[in-house]
Design an enzyme around this catalytic site. Sequence first.
Site, PDB file in Angstrom:
ATOM      1  N   CYS A   1       7.226 -31.510   8.881  1.00  0.00           N
ATOM      2  CA  CYS A   1       8.643 -31.758   9.175  1.00  0.00           C
ATOM      3  C   CYS A   1       9.261 -32.667   8.105  1.00  0.00           C
ATOM      4  O   CYS A   1       9.537 -32.208   7.010  1.00  0.00           O
ATOM      5  CB  CYS A   1       8.811 -32.311  10.598  1.00  0.00           C
ATOM      6  SG  CYS A   1      10.505 -32.143  11.230  1.00  0.00           S
TER       7      CYS A   1
ATOM      8  N   GLU B   1       1.199 -30.085  15.435  1.00  0.00           N
ATOM      9  CA  GLU B   1       0.524 -31.124  16.240  1.00  0.00           C
ATOM     10  C   GLU B   1       1.135 -31.288  17.627  1.00  0.00           C
ATOM     11  O   GLU B   1       0.539 -31.948  18.499  1.00  0.00           O
ATOM     12  CB  GLU B   1       0.540 -32.467  15.491  1.00  0.00           C
ATOM     13  CG  GLU B   1       1.830 -33.266  15.558  1.00  0.00           C
ATOM     14  CD  GLU B   1       2.939 -32.808  14.606  1.00  0.00           C
ATOM     15  OE1 GLU B   1       3.851 -33.619  14.344  1.00  0.00           O
ATOM     16  OE2 GLU B   1       2.882 -31.655  14.139  1.00  0.00           O
TER      17      GLU B   1
ATOM     18  N   HIS C   1       6.103 -28.318  13.912  1.00  0.00           N
ATOM     19  CA  HIS C   1       5.132 -29.327  14.324  1.00  0.00           C
ATOM     20  C   HIS C   1       3.894 -28.692  14.954  1.00  0.00           C
ATOM     21  O   HIS C   1       3.812 -28.558  16.180  1.00  0.00           O
ATOM     22  CB  HIS C   1       5.767 -30.277  15.338  1.00  0.00           C
ATOM     23  CG  HIS C   1       6.748 -31.234  14.753  1.00  0.00           C
ATOM     24  ND1 HIS C   1       6.369 -32.441  14.178  1.00  0.00           N
ATOM     25  CD2 HIS C   1       8.098 -31.170  14.646  1.00  0.00           C
ATOM     26  CE1 HIS C   1       7.448 -33.073  13.742  1.00  0.00           C
ATOM     27  NE2 HIS C   1       8.508 -32.329  14.012  1.00  0.00           N
TER      28      HIS C   1
END
Length: 234
Positions: free
Chosen positions: A96, A184, A182
């Site tokens: 990001c 994660e 993202h």
Amino acid sequence: MKIGILAAGITPDVLQANYPTYAEMFAQQLTDIESRLEFEIYDVRLDEFPQSTTACDGWLITGSKCNSYDDDPWILRLCEFIREVDNNQQVLVGICFGHQIIARALGGTVTKSTAGWGVGVHHYQVTSEIPTLPGATDIAFCAFHQDQVIDKPAKLDVFLTSDFCEFAGFIYKDRILTFQGHPEFSKEYESELVELYDGVTLTPDVANKARHTIKEESIQNKQLMSWIAQFLKP
């Protein structure tokens, strides 16, 4: 192998009781995948930088609520650090804000997108092979951004794109790997962010559409995190 995580942002205060910081998300998830990886976290927002790029074998830059096109001293210092990492031919991963600041440091342009906020589960077209998703032509994972890269650095190749975000993933040989989204983020965490920012930075319409995608769409975050682990290890 020691990986330095350059923490450019942190989990919102109200969510820290239930979720790790962004840097900790990566350290925990990547260690679960590849136990040989070790991590050291530097809070670059507070001007906590390693003494040298050689302090770690590879580097990862997290997301952030800050704008990668601003000229705050720590952001300019981070750009210089990225160029040093690149010159030293070390491995570098960006997520990001990290995706955007790497693009900026290497000659690209980032701006606030006229397309507005990209939130919820987003689908991307795969334009080159992802080792942990062989044969995939479309993948989905969580996104939460308004800024976008609009001019890419010449040396970076695009491997993810969409109608909403043309430059959603960059790669350079076996050294640089970046994601606008993202990998994660779990859908649970993404949902928490949507609820937190609904009516604040997100309009009700954007928030409702994000809720729908989170509920209905599958994500390939685990496969993407596995790729990041492979990319970082020797």
